[in-house]
Design a protein around this motif. Structure first.
Motif, PDB file in Angstrom:
ATOM      1  N   ASN A 282       8.142  40.654  19.540  1.00 54.89           N
ATOM      2  CA  ASN A 282       9.429  40.002  19.305  1.00 54.89           C
ATOM      3  C   ASN A 282      10.448  40.461  20.341  1.00 54.89           C
ATOM      4  N   ASP A 283      11.302  39.544  20.768  1.00 52.06           N
ATOM      5  CA  ASP A 283      12.436  39.890  21.621  1.00 52.06           C
ATOM      6  C   ASP A 283      13.462  38.766  21.498  1.00 52.06           C
ATOM      7  N   HIS A 284      14.717  39.062  21.825  1.00 50.71           N
ATOM      8  CA  HIS A 284      15.760  38.032  21.700  1.00 50.71           C
ATOM      9  C   HIS A 284      16.084  37.361  23.024  1.00 50.71           C
TER      10      HIS A 284
ATOM     11  N   HIS B  24      10.379  36.490  25.645  1.00 58.62           N
ATOM     12  CA  HIS B  24       9.583  35.680  24.722  1.00 58.62           C
ATOM     13  C   HIS B  24       8.461  34.951  25.461  1.00 58.62           C
TER      14      HIS B  24
ATOM     15  N   HIS C 228       7.489  36.152  18.960  1.00 58.91           N
ATOM     16  CA  HIS C 228       8.652  35.638  18.248  1.00 58.91           C
ATOM     17  C   HIS C 228       9.906  35.814  19.093  1.00 58.91           C
ATOM     18  N   LEU C 229      10.823  34.872  18.953  1.00 53.76           N
ATOM     19  CA  LEU C 229      12.109  34.904  19.651  1.00 53.76           C
ATOM     20  C   LEU C 229      13.196  35.078  18.610  1.00 53.76           C
ATOM     21  N   SER C 230      13.618  36.331  18.404  1.00 55.37           N
ATOM     22  CA  SER C 230      14.574  36.604  17.346  1.00 55.37           C
ATOM     23  C   SER C 230      15.291  37.916  17.604  1.00 55.37           C
ATOM     24  N   ASP C 231      16.473  38.053  17.021  1.00 53.26           N
ATOM     25  CA  ASP C 231      17.179  39.321  17.053  1.00 53.26           C
ATOM     26  C   ASP C 231      16.380  40.351  16.259  1.00 53.26           C
TER      27      ASP C 231
ATOM     28  N   GLU D 295      17.150  40.864  12.588  1.00 64.60           N
ATOM     29  CA  GLU D 295      16.685  39.781  11.719  1.00 64.60           C
ATOM     30  C   GLU D 295      15.169  39.828  11.558  1.00 64.60           C
ATOM     31  N   ALA D 296      14.466  40.102  12.660  1.00 68.51           N
ATOM     32  CA  ALA D 296      13.007  40.104  12.626  1.00 68.51           C
ATOM     33  C   ALA D 296      12.444  41.290  11.855  1.00 68.51           C
TER      34      ALA D 296
ATOM     35  N   SER E 283      24.310  43.280  22.482  1.00 65.13           N
ATOM     36  CA  SER E 283      23.483  43.924  21.469  1.00 65.13           C
ATOM     37  C   SER E 283      24.217  45.161  20.959  1.00 65.13           C
TER      38      SER E 283
END
Length: 357
Positions: free
Chosen positions: A55-57, A62, A185-188, A191-192, A245
């Motif tokens: 996962n990364d934002h 991503h 995954h592409l998310s903060d 949140e993830a 961030s």
């Protein structure tokens, strides 16, 4: 893999050994890499047979994870990808907004390579129907561009004189895909953390004020290809000023890490940190104490090349001085099982075992 500040390239064997040792004590199936960045760690863990969830934002991270962790090399073998890469490599150069911004206004690439990058990137949009294939092609382009850039490894600035590698021709190559499944995954991360499930979470959060988006804004733009408004000599994306961030803020980082740890549901956690970060090792151990047993492992590591050669102003004059060329890297292992912590502490002469609560 791309050049990356905070990269764990030299530490990969240590990290893999640590996770594998945990796996020997209590089998792991799913490993979550919550701040995947260059995907180097997740890629190494996948190569060891773990099912990795990355996962990364940031969009560029991503894409790298989609290819290097999510893609199955058996479904996308070299024989399938190479003809596409050859077609893209043969395209006529196209010097448009990307070349003007990052090769003329700024000097990250030689204009001839910039025009080829731009033509290839535009053509990759033809493959949107297959997101995995698109990510593989974008990853090939990112890796190729990284080999002909003119920086010290970060995009806060570019070199006054062209780096020797910048004179080389851009060459697309089949990325180092691995067999087997994985997820990207592409998310903060905050949140993830509560949404993703795994037997072990690997955390490598930003540990100081330097933003990864600011350091790799060219890769973000190359992936998004959105012709953003830019600012400054470095031609950074304007949203670098907005997409902040909390982990990059000394004032907010502690609360952010507390919230992150509170949301993760897993029996084991490995957290990577540096002595250049906002927290002292004892502070991190205290934050992890609620997890159970905590082991602190330590290694000495050379700083990235830009830090070792010093800082130069736009006129090419060295300003300031190099404060240090090495730093200490830590791995903090928190586990609900004492056997895991004990096994690691016994094998590492530098280990420090903190009792569980």
């Amino acid at each position: 893999m791309i050049k990356y500040i905070g990269s764990k390239r030299a530490l990969i064997p240590w990290i893999v050994k640590t996770v594998s040792r945990i796996d020997q004590v209590t089998p792991l199936r799913r490993v979550v890499d919550l701040f995947s960045g260059s995907a180097r760690v997740g890629h190494a863990l996948k190569a060891q047979g773990f099912y990795v969830i990355a996962n990364d934002h940031n969009a560029y991270a991503h894409v790298l994870a989609q290819a290097l962790i999510g893609a199955d090399a058996r479904a996308y073998p070299r024989s399938k990808i190479q003809p596409v890469l050859e077609r893209l490599a043969a395209l006529k150069p196209k010097a448009g907004w990307f070349t003007q911004t990052y090769c003329v206004k700024a000097r990250y690439f030689q204009p001839r390579n910039g025009a080829r990058i731009e033509a290839i990137r535009e053509a990759i949009e033809e493959y949107q129907a297959d997101p995995t294939l698109r990510a593989i092609l974008l990853t090939s382009l990112l890796l190729a561009a990284d080999k002909v850039d003119s920086t010290t490894g970060v995009q806060m600035a570019y070199l006054k004189r062209w780096a020797p590698r910048a004179w080389n021709e851009l060459q697309l190559a089949y990325p180092p895909l691995l067999p087997g499944p994985g997820e990207a995954h592409l998310s903060d991360a905050l949140e993830a953390a509560g949404a993703l499930e795994g037997d072990l979470f690997y955390l490598d959060p930003p540990y100081n004020s330097h933003s990864y988006l600011g350091n790799y804004h060219v890769w973000e733009t190359l992936v998004r290809f959105d012709s953003p408004t830019t600012y400054g000599v470095a031609q950074k994306r304007s949203d670098v000023r907005e997409r902040k961030s909390p982990f990059n803020s000394k004032k907010e980082a502690r609360f952010a890490l507390e919230r992150l740890l509170a949301r993760i549901k897993a029996p084991h956690l490995v957290l990577s940190f540096s002595d250049e970060g906002f927290f002292r090792p004892e502070e991190i151990e205290a934050l992890l104490g609620g997890w159970g047993f905590v082991v602190r492992l330590c290694r000495t590591h050379r700083r990235y090349v830009g830090a070792r050669i010093g800082i130069y102003n736009p006129q090419g004059v060295k300003v300031g001085r190099v404060s240090h060329t090495q730093n200490r890297e830590f791995l903090f292992v928190a586990s609900q099982k004492r056997a895991v912590a004990s096994a690691l502490a016994e094998e590492e002469p530098t280990a420090k075992l903190a009792p569980g609560r």
